[in-house]
Design an enzyme around this catalytic site. Structure first.
Site, PDB file in Angstrom:
ATOM      1  N   SER A  28      43.432  29.008  56.298  1.00  0.00           N
ATOM      2  CA  SER A  28      42.652  27.788  56.496  1.00  0.00           C
ATOM      3  C   SER A  28      43.056  26.681  55.523  1.00  0.00           C
ATOM      4  O   SER A  28      44.151  26.142  55.601  1.00  0.00           O
ATOM      5  CB  SER A  28      41.164  28.127  56.384  1.00  0.00           C
ATOM      6  N   ASP A  31      55.960  20.412  54.236  1.00  0.00           N
ATOM      7  CA  ASP A  31      56.508  19.468  55.202  1.00  0.00           C
ATOM      8  C   ASP A  31      56.927  18.152  54.556  1.00  0.00           C
ATOM      9  O   ASP A  31      57.867  17.499  55.009  1.00  0.00           O
ATOM     10  CB  ASP A  31      55.489  19.198  56.311  1.00  0.00           C
ATOM     11  N   LYS A  39      44.942  30.787  60.249  1.00  0.00           N
ATOM     12  CA  LYS A  39      43.572  30.386  60.589  1.00  0.00           C
ATOM     13  C   LYS A  39      43.543  28.859  60.591  1.00  0.00           C
ATOM     14  O   LYS A  39      43.253  28.222  59.584  1.00  0.00           O
ATOM     15  CB  LYS A  39      42.583  30.976  59.581  1.00  0.00           C
TER      16      LYS A  39
END
Length: 726
Positions: free
Chosen positions: A592, A603, A617
């Protein structure tokens, strides 16, 4: 010895450069990572030469080679341990299968798969398929015979071998539901199932030991493994179901189902949801042993009458679309049938129906009932009212893991290793940690008496006044005796270590404070450890990521109800943005919010991610208040998307999910255990006069036993190799 790098600029330029922050890379260059990943150690010096060819600072060749050799030695040792573990697992699996212990051989097969270097090739081996098929037949027989634990274990192993097959997870979920209701409502019945499982495992363990270990002299009775019989196990299992279901009302369920239909991230089929609730009721009514708690379930005719109503409603749902009127009809008929037949408390019916209904949506949409509110608030708010002790169950005893800083327990003299023998004058032997928490915690200003036995067998009563306890989510490298954290992992290279255990409303503030401390101490790089962090608040995740980013996308959310309506959260440049090179540690239990942070930093090329693929998740849950906030529905309303556009969430039958590390470093269960043991020792808060020698040894043991941490440290050292030491 010749230097690895030749000077490229004059000394004056070096002095000028050292006066400013180094403008080097914030993540390890891919060329270096490729060499580390492939174990091409001899390539690293040359790639470092190219990386720092234009800088004015020369990396120390001897030091760099020492780092390479140090990490390579540990890497090779861990790889050898992994190969040995694989070979042993394969051997033991064959021995168990040949000896008739097919069910436990499946456990071994799952271990073999996890340890194998080529998982696709391993699954394709003929002996693996043969054992898998035999175990599947055993799982079906076990389920039919009521051996839920055995069936659950086999289906779980199958889901490891075939992670993209959701059918094994669904089969396992049915077994888990039966185990859960039996353990919750009739633990004395569950004790029988558990005893048989324990005896089966013991027999298999004994058989395996006889086949793999050299003959030894018979052990004395005192040395033999301690065994509990069924009665003893039953005594240690306590049922709290009346307390668990207290305050549950049918109106809460009606509200929750209505909210789900309106706000779930995709259209909800009421018929499917209601069928899930009714199926859960069928499992409840057909689980042998529950008659110990609900006597009318033992009457076959009465139980049959109830099941007849349940089955009729399931059949009817398949014939027409379900609306609010159908919902009301299903619930009314179910409650009426219960009253006229098995007469189980309405709170139980509502709880079990809700559990089955929301399970048809996803594993993260669920009810938060009145009895669960305090625990839920503690996990998200980062505070509770109690005396400030972290506890665990050790052989049926409630043991202090560590007192919390500035807590009543610490100030009174309670220490790590103490055992709580009584709570308010009643024995704590055999109770669960959850029961102990409920007894110890309470409103601020009230008192609780703990009878505590120290490791030297001294017993003392402590009357403690409860207060609001703040549980810090940020931890450092090691707890300083007397309080506070030492964050500096590598004092020579000034590499700091921060561990974020979960994301609470205070996490951002705590992180800012810790980062200020490490920067004041001259930190040149930082490791952020998110391993086994289950997540928490979205706002906390974006605030944490924003501290390391000066712009760009952190995360976005989208719902399938309207895929064009994207909600995007961006980073913003501020004066206190942290520019230090960094590595982030993740593992399969990082979920999460942990995935949002690690994914955004990866990224945006802000950090090197090290470890194993994360949990997956990636669904967003919102809380919907029920019955004037006496309960809540936790409902999935959208999914998280990383800056690269990838959805974090692991969907059914998916091959990709979560956040993939830049540098994958897998560890075995045994290696993880050693690492966790050492980590726990360093987290303990000790007296201010405690001797530092023992802690320093534990710190050295942790560095030696944690290859993932070693990899992150190694990568950052290489990044800093050509940077000025300021």
């Amino acid at each position: 010895m010749n230097k690895l790098f030749a000077p490229v600029v004059a000394v004056a330029s070096t002095l000028i450069l050292s006066m400013h922050a180094w403008a080097g890379p914030t993540t390890a260059p891919s060329a270096l990572l490729d060499s580390v990943r492939s174990g091409q150690w001899s390539e690293i010096p040359q790639k470092l030469r190219l990386q720092y060819a234009s800088t004015a600072v020369e990396p120390d060749q001897a030091r760099v080679m020492n780092w390479i050799n140090e990490y390579r030695t540990r890497h090779d040792r861990f790889a050898a341990e992994r190969r040995k573990s694989y070979d042993v697992a394969v051997r033991d699996t064959h021995i168990l299968a040949d000896g008739g212990y097919v069910d436990l051989a499946m456990d071994g097969l799952a271990d073999c798969y996890t340890l194998s270097s080529d998982k696709k090739a391993f699954v394709a081996e003929p002996w693996v398929g043969k054992l898998r098929d035999a175990a599947l037949e055993n799982a079906k027989k076990a389920a039919a015979a009521g051996e839920w634990l055995k069936a659950r274990r086999i289906y779980g192993d199958l889901s490891v071998l075939e992670p993209t097959e959701s059918k094994w997870t669904k089969a396992m979920d049915d077994m888990v539901r039966r185990v859960r209701v039996l353990g919750k409502y009739a633990p004395e019945s569950f004790a029988g199932t558990l005893t048989r499982e324990i005896e089966y495992r013991k027999a298999a363990k004994k058989f395996l030991a006889a086949a793999t270990q050299p003959a030894t002299q018979p052990t004395s009775a005192k040395q033999e493994e301690k065994t509990e019989n069924e009665d003893q196990i039953a005594q240690n299992l306590h049922s709290e179901w009346k307390q668990d279901v207290a305050g549950i009302r049918i109106g809460m369920l009606r509200e929750a189902l209505s909210d789900a239909r309106q706000s779930y991230y995709k259209d909800v089929d009421f018929a499917k949801t209601l069928a899930g609730g009714l199926s859960a009721m069928r499992i409840f009514a057909t689980t042998p042993g529950l008659e110990k708690a609900f006597d009318k379930l033992g009457d076959e005719a009465v139980r049959g009458a109830f099941l007849e109503v349940v089955d009729a409603q399931i059949a009817a749902l398949g014939d027409r679309p379900a609306d609010r009127q159908v919902l009301e009809g299903v619930l009314s008929r179910l409650l009426a049938a219960n009253t006229m037949t098995i007469n189980v408390p309405e709170e139980v019916i509502v709880s079990e129906f809700a559990d089955g209904a929301f399970a048809t949506l996803d594993q993260f949409s669920s009810m938060i009932w009145p009895s669960e509110l305090e625990e839920f608030r503690t996990s998200t708010q980062g505070e509770f009212s109690g005396v400030g002790v972290q506890i665990q169950d050790v052989d049926g005893q409630i043991k202090i893991v560590t007192p919390i800083e500035d807590s009543p327990a610490l100030k009174a003299g309670i220490r790590a290793g103490d055992v709580i023998s009584q709570i308010n004058g009643k024995s704590a032997k055999g109770i669960t940690t959850m029961q102990a928490k409920r007894l110890i915690t309470g409103p601020s200003g009230t008192s609780v008496m703990l009878t505590v036995r120290s490791p030297d067998e001294k017993v003392k009563d402590y009357t403690l006044i409860r207060q609001t306890i703040k549980v810090a989510s940020i931890k450092g490298w090691r707890h300083v005796p007397g309080g506070g954290w030492d964050y500096m992992l590598d004092g020579d290279q000034k590499i700091a270590y921060l561990r974020l255990t979960n994301f609470t409303k205070e996490s951002s503030r705590e992180l800012s404070s810790a980062l200020e401390t490490v920067e004041d101490a001259g930190a040149r790089a930082v490791i952020l450890d998110l391993r086994s962090n289950p997540g928490g608040l979205l706002t906390a995740a974006t605030e944490v990521a924003d501290k390391f980013l000066s712009g760009g996308k952190i995360v976005s959310t989208k719902s399938l109800r309207d895929e064009t309506a994207e909600s995007r959260i961006d980073a913003h440049e501020t004066a206190d943005d942290v520019k230090l090179p960094m590595a982030v540690l993740v593992n399969p239990y990082s979920a999460s919010a942990s995935e949002i942070v690690s994914g955004a930093l990866r990224d945006q090329k802000r950090a090197t991610i090290v470890g194993e693929r994360t949990f997956g998740k990636g669904s967003v849950q919102m809380l919907f208040p029920l019955d004037k906030q006496q309960a809540f529905l936790k409902l999935t309303t959208s999914h998280y998307y990383l800056p690269n556009g990838k959805c974090i969430h692991r969907e059914e039958n998916a091959a990709e999910w979560g956040v993939d590390p830049d540098l994958t470093v897998e560890i075995t269960n045994e290696q993880a255990r050693k690492m966790l043991d050492a980590r726990t020792e360093l987290d303990i808060l000790r007296d201010g006069n405690a001797k530092p020698d023992a802690q320093q040894k534990v710190a050295a043991d942790l560095i030696d036993s944690d290859l993932q941490l070693n990899a992150a440290l190694f990568v950052l050292r290489l990044q800093l190799a050509g940077s000025p030491a300021m």
